[in-house]
Design a protein around this motif. Structure first.
Motif, PDB file in Angstrom:
ATOM      1  N   TYR A 139       8.779   2.958   5.244  1.00 46.10           N
ATOM      2  CA  TYR A 139       7.636   3.320   4.420  1.00 46.10           C
ATOM      3  C   TYR A 139       7.539   4.834   4.284  1.00 46.10           C
ATOM      4  O   TYR A 139       7.688   5.576   5.269  1.00 46.10           O
ATOM      5  CB  TYR A 139       6.347   2.774   5.030  1.00 46.10           C
ATOM      6  CG  TYR A 139       6.287   1.273   5.053  1.00 46.10           C
ATOM      7  CD1 TYR A 139       6.003   0.565   3.902  1.00 46.10           C
ATOM      8  CD2 TYR A 139       6.526   0.569   6.228  1.00 46.10           C
ATOM      9  CE1 TYR A 139       5.954  -0.814   3.915  1.00 46.10           C
ATOM     10  CE2 TYR A 139       6.475  -0.812   6.248  1.00 46.10           C
ATOM     11  CZ  TYR A 139       6.193  -1.499   5.084  1.00 46.10           C
ATOM     12  OH  TYR A 139       6.150  -2.862   5.103  1.00 46.10           O
ATOM     13  N   CYS A 140       7.253   5.269   3.084  1.00 41.82           N
ATOM     14  CA  CYS A 140       7.029   6.690   2.846  1.00 41.82           C
ATOM     15  C   CYS A 140       5.600   7.039   3.250  1.00 41.82           C
ATOM     16  O   CYS A 140       4.662   6.305   2.950  1.00 41.82           O
ATOM     17  CB  CYS A 140       7.252   7.030   1.374  1.00 41.82           C
ATOM     18  SG  CYS A 140       8.924   6.684   0.771  1.00 41.82           S
ATOM     19  N   GLY A 141       5.462   8.172   3.927  1.00 45.68           N
ATOM     20  CA  GLY A 141       4.140   8.596   4.361  1.00 45.68           C
ATOM     21  C   GLY A 141       3.720   8.042   5.695  1.00 45.68           C
ATOM     22  O   GLY A 141       2.569   8.241   6.108  1.00 45.68           O
ATOM     23  N   MET A 142       4.624   7.328   6.402  1.00 41.85           N
ATOM     24  CA  MET A 142       4.304   6.750   7.698  1.00 41.85           C
ATOM     25  C   MET A 142       5.473   6.945   8.650  1.00 41.85           C
ATOM     26  O   MET A 142       6.631   7.040   8.218  1.00 41.85           O
ATOM     27  CB  MET A 142       3.981   5.248   7.577  1.00 41.85           C
ATOM     28  CG  MET A 142       2.745   4.928   6.754  1.00 41.85           C
ATOM     29  SD  MET A 142       2.349   3.179   6.829  1.00 41.85           S
ATOM     30  CE  MET A 142       2.014   3.009   8.582  1.00 41.85           C
ATOM     31  N   GLY A 143       5.178   6.980   9.951  1.00 41.15           N
ATOM     32  CA  GLY A 143       6.216   7.052  10.963  1.00 41.15           C
ATOM     33  C   GLY A 143       7.085   8.289  10.801  1.00 41.15           C
ATOM     34  O   GLY A 143       6.597   9.418  10.681  1.00 41.15           O
ATOM     35  N   LEU A 172       0.809  -1.213   0.000  1.00 38.83           N
ATOM     36  CA  LEU A 172       0.000   0.000   0.000  1.00 38.83           C
ATOM     37  C   LEU A 172       0.843   1.265   0.000  1.00 38.83           C
ATOM     38  O   LEU A 172       0.392   2.309  -0.463  1.00 38.83           O
ATOM     39  CB  LEU A 172      -0.935   0.008   1.220  1.00 38.83           C
ATOM     40  CG  LEU A 172      -1.923  -1.160   1.327  1.00 38.83           C
ATOM     41  CD1 LEU A 172      -2.734  -1.046   2.614  1.00 38.83           C
ATOM     42  CD2 LEU A 172      -2.837  -1.210   0.123  1.00 38.83           C
ATOM     43  N   TYR A 173       2.063   1.183   0.539  1.00 37.05           N
ATOM     44  CA  TYR A 173       2.938   2.348   0.634  1.00 37.05           C
ATOM     45  C   TYR A 173       4.284   2.024  -0.022  1.00 37.05           C
ATOM     46  O   TYR A 173       4.786   0.907   0.099  1.00 37.05           O
ATOM     47  CB  TYR A 173       3.175   2.743   2.097  1.00 37.05           C
ATOM     48  CG  TYR A 173       1.935   3.178   2.828  1.00 37.05           C
ATOM     49  CD1 TYR A 173       1.518   4.507   2.803  1.00 37.05           C
ATOM     50  CD2 TYR A 173       1.177   2.261   3.545  1.00 37.05           C
ATOM     51  CE1 TYR A 173       0.374   4.906   3.481  1.00 37.05           C
ATOM     52  CE2 TYR A 173       0.035   2.649   4.230  1.00 37.05           C
ATOM     53  CZ  TYR A 173      -0.359   3.971   4.191  1.00 37.05           C
ATOM     54  OH  TYR A 173      -1.491   4.367   4.858  1.00 37.05           O
ATOM     55  N   VAL A 208      14.628   7.293  -2.068  1.00 38.48           N
ATOM     56  CA  VAL A 208      14.508   8.106  -0.869  1.00 38.48           C
ATOM     57  C   VAL A 208      13.098   8.688  -0.808  1.00 38.48           C
ATOM     58  O   VAL A 208      12.498   8.999  -1.839  1.00 38.48           O
ATOM     59  CB  VAL A 208      15.570   9.232  -0.865  1.00 38.48           C
ATOM     60  CG1 VAL A 208      15.376  10.161  -2.051  1.00 38.48           C
ATOM     61  CG2 VAL A 208      15.529  10.013   0.443  1.00 38.48           C
ATOM     62  N   CYS A 209      12.562   8.805   0.406  1.00 41.07           N
ATOM     63  CA  CYS A 209      11.256   9.418   0.609  1.00 41.07           C
ATOM     64  C   CYS A 209      11.394  10.942   0.584  1.00 41.07           C
ATOM     65  O   CYS A 209      12.316  11.500   1.211  1.00 41.07           O
ATOM     66  CB  CYS A 209      10.657   8.977   1.943  1.00 41.07           C
ATOM     67  SG  CYS A 209      10.332   7.205   2.072  1.00 41.07           S
ATOM     68  N   VAL A 210      10.508  11.603  -0.126  1.00 40.81           N
ATOM     69  CA  VAL A 210      10.577  13.057  -0.263  1.00 40.81           C
ATOM     70  C   VAL A 210       9.201  13.644   0.012  1.00 40.81           C
ATOM     71  O   VAL A 210       8.174  12.975  -0.139  1.00 40.81           O
ATOM     72  CB  VAL A 210      11.064  13.471  -1.667  1.00 40.81           C
ATOM     73  CG1 VAL A 210      12.492  13.013  -1.896  1.00 40.81           C
ATOM     74  CG2 VAL A 210      10.146  12.899  -2.749  1.00 40.81           C
ATOM     75  N   ASN A 226       8.671   9.160   8.328  1.00 41.04           N
ATOM     76  CA  ASN A 226       8.510   9.733   6.981  1.00 41.04           C
ATOM     77  C   ASN A 226       7.070  10.180   6.737  1.00 41.04           C
ATOM     78  O   ASN A 226       6.612  10.203   5.588  1.00 41.04           O
ATOM     79  CB  ASN A 226       8.913   8.709   5.921  1.00 41.04           C
ATOM     80  CG  ASN A 226      10.389   8.374   5.971  1.00 41.04           C
ATOM     81  OD1 ASN A 226      11.218   9.254   6.202  1.00 41.04           O
ATOM     82  ND2 ASN A 226      10.725   7.109   5.767  1.00 41.04           N
ATOM     83  N   LYS A 227       6.364  10.503   7.799  1.00 38.40           N
ATOM     84  CA  LYS A 227       4.964  10.884   7.651  1.00 38.40           C
ATOM     85  C   LYS A 227       4.790  12.084   6.738  1.00 38.40           C
ATOM     86  O   LYS A 227       3.813  12.161   5.976  1.00 38.40           O
ATOM     87  CB  LYS A 227       4.369  11.171   9.030  1.00 38.40           C
ATOM     88  CG  LYS A 227       2.886  11.477   8.999  1.00 38.40           C
ATOM     89  CD  LYS A 227       2.339  11.689  10.401  1.00 38.40           C
ATOM     90  CE  LYS A 227       0.848  11.971  10.351  1.00 38.40           C
ATOM     91  NZ  LYS A 227       0.285  12.186  11.714  1.00 38.40           N
ATOM     92  N   ASP A 228       5.743  13.014   6.779  1.00 33.68           N
ATOM     93  CA  ASP A 228       5.665  14.213   5.941  1.00 33.68           C
ATOM     94  C   ASP A 228       6.343  14.020   4.588  1.00 33.68           C
ATOM     95  O   ASP A 228       6.491  14.979   3.829  1.00 33.68           O
ATOM     96  CB  ASP A 228       6.310  15.398   6.666  1.00 33.68           C
ATOM     97  CG  ASP A 228       5.583  15.741   7.958  1.00 33.68           C
ATOM     98  OD1 ASP A 228       4.362  15.507   8.014  1.00 33.68           O
ATOM     99  OD2 ASP A 228       6.249  16.221   8.895  1.00 33.68           O
TER     100      ASP A 228
END
Length: 725
Positions: free
Chosen positions: A89-93, A80-81, A130-132, A95-97
């Motif tokens: 995971y991007c968008g969680m924890g 899902l992520y 990388v999560c951005v 890396n929520k932002d």
């Protein structure tokens, strides 16, 4: 033949056999004996197939336990992520932002890897990720003059926060690029599926590993087209948002057409069947004429198969006269058979038409039955959704595993590095002598009790899926059979039809016959799973099979297909007998099979006439909705006013195909109820013929039209006088 025909003689023979049994047993069993206490579906009944009921409930309990275990140990977030190179995971924890994933070198997904493999692996590519917080908006490439500057000067102060976490401010850019800690270029991108995919119209920079023949536009276009992840999905969503109201209108039209077709059969069944049969005769006659013309032309040319010889090019056989002669003979034989059937089985065709009319009346008196498929659909949806979620959670169970990885293991300094060994993602090997060495996410561990039993749990889930789906379908068939049987065995129609017949049949079936339905569903499930296993083996061994093995495999598949069809037929009629008499599955299946075998010709005729009629009905509903949708959504209908203008769509075929598919589902649901009604009334009709003789004490329950066709009559016609108790 006058008033004497085969049907009349058969009915008299069945009555004589009832009073004077033959000394030798009939191969299809004895006709049903008269029972003065029988008044339709038996209400005083007991539970059937209790052992199978207990096994089914225990299996469902185990299925629930499997779901709980999957929910506890599973982690569906990985599908899902998006995940970065460390498995976070991007968008969680933390890396929520940062909800989007950026690929350092998007071309590694295009040039180095099969795009199908990339999609199957969750869009993971052999490049740092990388999560951005947002995707790059402008193109940028590291210049030669910036190699000796620090990462902070080139990236952080310019708001280019695209390096891996933990890269120090004072690290030189050249070092970060060699170790693949920061991207060497950025492309203007837009998020799709949670990932930053570059635009297709950007100017290609000069990058190592990409030749002049490979442009960014070609590469990105190929990636986007393969994943269907950007513009198409947005346009499809826009089209549905613009046209959903009109799609519902089209589905409403399909519902009304299906209902009207079934209700009007009582008026037009006879002429409609006649027109359809004449249409089939006409098509066959035209085929005979066409084959004759082709044969005559090729015969005059002297084109013979002896000149062609044997060839694997099948289209070449169209140019020889023997092919058209064979087709001519086959069509002529079919035409002759159909004509003989019309001549000698016309009485049975009339019975089939009368039963279709009676079924239409039954549906008209019990309109709630037409909407029972909604209950079946909801139950099927629950079964499928539960299995899908359980399988998803099971597939994602286990602890995440991380290993050392380098883009080029042959680079200087990488010889002694233990590649693919476990590592800690929180401690990245920044100062390693191997350029690009990283601790990346590999997958989920297969250790632990749940992980070791993962395959067995998935098999249990598949068995649960098939068994529950077949049980839900069996429940629907038995409930509808109970409702329609109460219509047939009502002596005075509609006064004697029970109140709420569908609800009563539903409660009766659940209370007494859950085990019988589970028994029949289990038999069918085992055959279907055997077919699935055979298909899997055939798929795996297809490349190494010889012709003999392929022939044997094809024979096995054909046999299992025929067995599945036979079991479905047997189960369907067994559920009808269960709904009427309340006996266990085996006894009901035997009684139904023997009854049908004693009337095999009637069975074949009714089945084919019903199939022909329902096929025409589906064709009428689906074709009508499809044509209307095409003319409306393509803007070919003018002058409807502003409120009825067709919406402006990117893909006008999308709502058309949706409407056609929905119309087919609706028509199939309505006609499945009608087909169950016909089958139930037919079995009741056959039993009525064997059980009763039209006398004052044993009157027929069938309609006056059926009595007239059979040349029979009741001393007390239904609806005129009270039946003698």
């Amino acid at each position: 033949m006058g008033s004497w025909d085969w049907e009349d003689s058969a009915g008299q023979d069945m009555q004589r056999e009832t009073h004077h049994p033959h000394p030798f047993p009939h191969p299809s069993g004895k006709p049903v004996k008269y029972d003065p206490s029988f008044r339709g579906p038996i209400k005083n009944r007991s539970c059937t197939d209790v052992i199978c009921c207990v096994l089914f409930l225990l299996f469902i309990l185990g299925y629930i336990v499997v779901g709980i275990v999957a929910w506890v140990y599973g982690d569906p977030r990985q599908v899902l992520y998006p995940r970065n190179s460390t498995g976070a995971y991007c968008g969680m924890g933390e890396n929520k932002d940062k909800p989007y994933l950026l690929y350092f070198n998007i071309f590694s997904c295009i040039l180095s890897t099969n795009i199908i493999s990339v999609a199957e692996n969750g869009l993971q590519c052999p490049t740092p990720q990388v999560c951005v917080s947002s995707c790059p908006e402008a193109p940028w490439t590291v210049e030669n003059s910036q190699f000796l500057q620090t990462v902070g000067e080139v990236f952080y102060t310019k708001n280019r926060n695209f390096c891996l976490p933990g890269v120090p401010w004072n690290m030189r850019v050249i070092t970060s690029l060699q170790q693949e800690l920061c991207p060497s270029f950025l492309l203007p991108s837009a998020p799709a599926l949670g990932r930053c995919f570059p635009w297709t119209n950007v100017t290609p920079p000069v990058l190592p590993g990409i030749t002049n023949d490979t442009t960014i536009e070609q590469g990105i276009s190929g990636l986007i087209d393969s994943l269907n992840a950007r513009d198409i999905s947005v346009k499809i969503f826009e089209d549905f948002a613009q046209s959903w109201y009109w799609i519902l209108v089209a589905l409403g039209v399909a519902l009304v057409l299906s209902l009207l077709f079934i209700l009007l059969l009582r008026l037009v069944a006879g002429p409609l069947v006649l027109v359809l049969i004449l249409g089939v005769l006409g098509v066959l006659a035209y085929g005979i004429y066409y084959c004759w013309e082709e044969y005559r032309v090729l015969r005059d040319k002297g084109a013979s198969i002896s000149q062609l010889g044997f060839t694997t090019n099948l289209s070449a056989y169209r140019s020889v006269q023997e092919t058209w002669l064979a087709a001519l003979i086959v069509l002529a034989v079919l035409e002759a058979i159909l004509l003989l059937v019309l001549i000698f089985l016309r009485q049975r065709i009339r019975i089939a038409i009368a039963l279709l009319k009676e079924a239409s009346k039954a549906v008209g008196h019990m309109m709630s039955t037409m909407f029972y498929p909604l209950v079946t659909f909801v139950l099927l949806l629950i079964c499928i959704a539960y299995w899908a979620m359980t399988a998803l959670y099971l597939a994602t169970s286990g602890q995440p595993q991380y290993v050392l990885w380098a883009s080029n293991v042959s680079s200087p300094g990488c010889e002694n590095v233990p590649i693919n060994t476990s590592c800690n993602p929180m401690v990245q090997p920044v100062n390693s002598s191997c350029p690009g060495l990283m601790c990346i996410f590999q997958g989920y561990s297969s250790t632990g009790l749940v992980q070791r039993s993962l395959f067995n749990l998935q098999i249990y889930g598949v068995l649960g899926l098939f068994w529950t789906l077949n049980w839900v379908l069996a429940l629907g068939q038995c409930v509808l059979a109970g409702a329609f049987a109460s219509f047939y065995w009502a002596f005075h129609k509609p006064q004697d039809i029970p109140t709420f017949p569908l609800f009563s049949a539903f409660i009766r079936t659940l209370r007494y016959h859950t085990g019988s339905l589970a028994f029949g569903a289990l038999i069918l499930t085992l055959v279907q799973i055997a077919r699935v296993i055979l298909e899997y083996i055939d798929h795996k061994l297809r490349g190494v099979q010889n012709p003999v093995a392929r022939c044997i495999m094809c024979c096995f598949k054909c046999c299992l297909w025929c067995l599945e069809k036979f079991i479905k037929f047997l189960n369907r009629n067994a559920y009808i007998m269960i709904a009427i008499y309340g006996k266990n599955f085996c006894v009901s299946a035997k009684n139904a099979f023997m009854l049908l075998m004693r009337n095999i010709v009637r069975v074949v005729v009714l089945d084919k006439v019903t199939d022909l009629l329902l096929f025409f009905g589906k064709l009428l509903v689906v074709g009508g909705v499809g044509v209307l949708s095409f003319y409306f959504f393509s803007g070919r209908i003018q002058g409807l006013g502003k409120d009825f203008e067709s919406p402006h769509l990117n893909y006008y075929w999308l709502p058309i195909m949706t409407s056609i598919l929905g119309a087919y589902v609706i028509a199939s649901g309505f006609f499945s109820v009608f087909g169950m009604c016909v089958d139930t009334l037919f079995l009741c009709f056959l039993e009525d013929l064997e059980r009763n003789d039209g006398s004052l004490d044993r009157p027929y329950y069938m309609s006056k039209s059926l009595l007239k066709i059979l040349g029979k009559k009741n001393e007390v016609p239904p609806g005129n006088k009270k039946r003698k108790k």
